[in-house]
Motif scaffolding. Sequence first.
Motif, PDB file in Angstrom:
ATOM      1  N   PRO A 165       0.825  -1.213   0.169  1.00  0.00           N
ATOM      2  CA  PRO A 165       0.061   0.003  -0.063  1.00  0.00           C
ATOM      3  C   PRO A 165       0.689   1.410  -0.017  1.00  0.00           C
ATOM      4  CG  PRO A 165      -0.842  -1.591   1.416  1.00  0.00           C
ATOM      5  CD  PRO A 165       0.564  -2.109   1.074  1.00  0.00           C
ATOM      6  N   GLN A 166       2.038   1.173   0.418  1.00  0.00           N
ATOM      7  CA  GLN A 166       2.917   2.533   0.413  1.00  0.00           C
ATOM      8  C   GLN A 166       3.396   2.862  -0.896  1.00  0.00           C
ATOM      9  OE1 GLN A 166       5.991   2.432   3.695  1.00  0.00           O
ATOM     10  NE2 GLN A 166       5.754   0.484   3.719  1.00  0.00           N
ATOM     11  N   CYS A 167       2.995   1.665  -1.833  1.00  0.00           N
ATOM     12  CA  CYS A 167       3.519   2.012  -3.450  1.00  0.00           C
ATOM     13  C   CYS A 167       2.570   2.355  -4.297  1.00  0.00           C
ATOM     14  CB  CYS A 167       4.272   0.849  -3.777  1.00  0.00           C
ATOM     15  SG  CYS A 167       5.763   0.470  -2.588  1.00  0.00           S
ATOM     16  N   GLY A 173      -2.890   9.549  -8.014  1.00  0.00           N
ATOM     17  CA  GLY A 173      -2.696  10.961  -8.238  1.00  0.00           C
ATOM     18  C   GLY A 173      -1.765  11.716  -7.141  1.00  0.00           C
ATOM     19  N   ALA A 174      -0.963  10.903  -6.126  1.00  0.00           N
ATOM     20  CA  ALA A 174      -0.535  11.266  -5.049  1.00  0.00           C
ATOM     21  C   ALA A 174       0.969  10.798  -4.991  1.00  0.00           C
ATOM     22  CB  ALA A 174      -1.232  11.524  -3.734  1.00  0.00           C
ATOM     23  N   PRO A 175       1.821  10.582  -5.810  1.00  0.00           N
ATOM     24  CA  PRO A 175       3.064   9.928  -5.792  1.00  0.00           C
ATOM     25  C   PRO A 175       3.768  10.139  -4.500  1.00  0.00           C
ATOM     26  CG  PRO A 175       3.194  11.426  -7.438  1.00  0.00           C
ATOM     27  CD  PRO A 175       1.830  11.461  -7.010  1.00  0.00           C
ATOM     28  N   PRO A 207       7.184   1.161 -13.037  1.00  0.00           N
ATOM     29  CA  PRO A 207       8.497   1.814 -12.913  1.00  0.00           C
ATOM     30  C   PRO A 207       8.457   2.562 -11.483  1.00  0.00           C
ATOM     31  CG  PRO A 207       7.294   2.063 -15.275  1.00  0.00           C
ATOM     32  CD  PRO A 207       6.395   1.356 -14.313  1.00  0.00           C
ATOM     33  N   VAL A 208       9.637   2.446 -10.974  1.00  0.00           N
ATOM     34  CA  VAL A 208       9.829   3.402  -9.812  1.00  0.00           C
ATOM     35  C   VAL A 208       9.496   4.597 -10.075  1.00  0.00           C
ATOM     36  CG1 VAL A 208      11.379   4.004  -8.021  1.00  0.00           C
ATOM     37  CG2 VAL A 208      11.301   1.662  -8.726  1.00  0.00           C
ATOM     38  N   SER A 209       9.804   5.138 -11.209  1.00  0.00           N
ATOM     39  CA  SER A 209       9.693   6.529 -11.562  1.00  0.00           C
ATOM     40  C   SER A 209       8.206   7.199 -11.209  1.00  0.00           C
ATOM     41  CB  SER A 209      10.407   6.867 -13.113  1.00  0.00           C
ATOM     42  OG  SER A 209       9.393   5.955 -13.959  1.00  0.00           O
ATOM     43  N   LEU A 210       7.336   6.371 -11.433  1.00  0.00           N
ATOM     44  CA  LEU A 210       5.951   6.747 -11.378  1.00  0.00           C
ATOM     45  C   LEU A 210       5.635   7.449  -9.976  1.00  0.00           C
ATOM     46  CD1 LEU A 210       3.855   3.762 -13.067  1.00  0.00           C
ATOM     47  CD2 LEU A 210       4.330   6.258 -13.891  1.00  0.00           C
ATOM     48  N   ASP A 211       6.235   6.505  -8.884  1.00  0.00           N
ATOM     49  CA  ASP A 211       5.883   6.973  -7.590  1.00  0.00           C
ATOM     50  C   ASP A 211       6.881   8.276  -7.161  1.00  0.00           C
ATOM     51  OD1 ASP A 211       3.993   6.756  -5.777  1.00  0.00           O
ATOM     52  OD2 ASP A 211       4.949   5.285  -4.517  1.00  0.00           O
TER      53      ASP A 211
END
Length: 276
Positions: A165-167, A173-175, A207-211
């Motif tokens: 859930p942290q990810c 809409g709230a990275p 991708p990590v970049s999204l968050d």
Amino acid sequence: MSATSTFDQAIALARTERAAVHHAELDASWGFGPRIHGGLLMALAGHALSLDLREESGHADPISLSAYFLSAAQSGKAVVSTQVLRRGRSHTSAMASLAQDGQERMRILATFGNLDDQPSAAPVQVFTAPPRMPSPEKCVGTEAAPPELLKEAPLLERLDLRLDPQCVGWALGAPSGQSWMQGWLRFPDDREPDPLMLLLAVDCLPPVSLDLGVSGWAPTLELTAHIRARPAPGWLRLKHSTVLVGGGYMEEDAEIWDSEGRLVAQSRQLARVGRA
């Protein structure tokens, strides 16, 4: 392999009249948008190498595999060709190429061996630990993804992927701004993990970049995977992380842990970021 598994159907091969040349059918349901998922392509090429090298040398397990993605693969017919580069007593080095309509989509350099040949008495030193996160039942499944994402990424319906859930802030809409992503993975049809599935698993998380708030998908340019052990049955734990995002690129490191808490695969990839 299970004849009823959708994954095994997706990486099924038919040999041509020429040695080391295989026909494949790329299924659109393993795609993201019009592109076939890179992890599925690696598993497909790994399957071709495994078949050919098992007969040629008995080295049927991927140990190290580096994939270069040259152009986007689409659904439809594909040809996978393999070539032995060097034969050794414990390992074979080989190459595989996946092409469609005469255009090369991916090229792989790989080392194959036998994962069961590892000395049982050899010490195992692990300087990291499995990612800590809630149980699969308390994580966020793909069914909770926005409908527009599910429509664009039919691949998600082929996987039982559950994110910590942290990810999931990016999907709301709230990275979060954190530089890692983690979750659980298995197949919905209960097909158990093996070395070929690990080639898919190292590229399964968003991708990590999204968050990190960087919009757009992150197409992989190159990915190197190391298979460290044959995985135990059950859920896989996945963690991806990055230490540098900039200049239009991102490196992403992956760790794959099996149900017995063993680190069974690792990878590093270079991807483009910030593309719509």
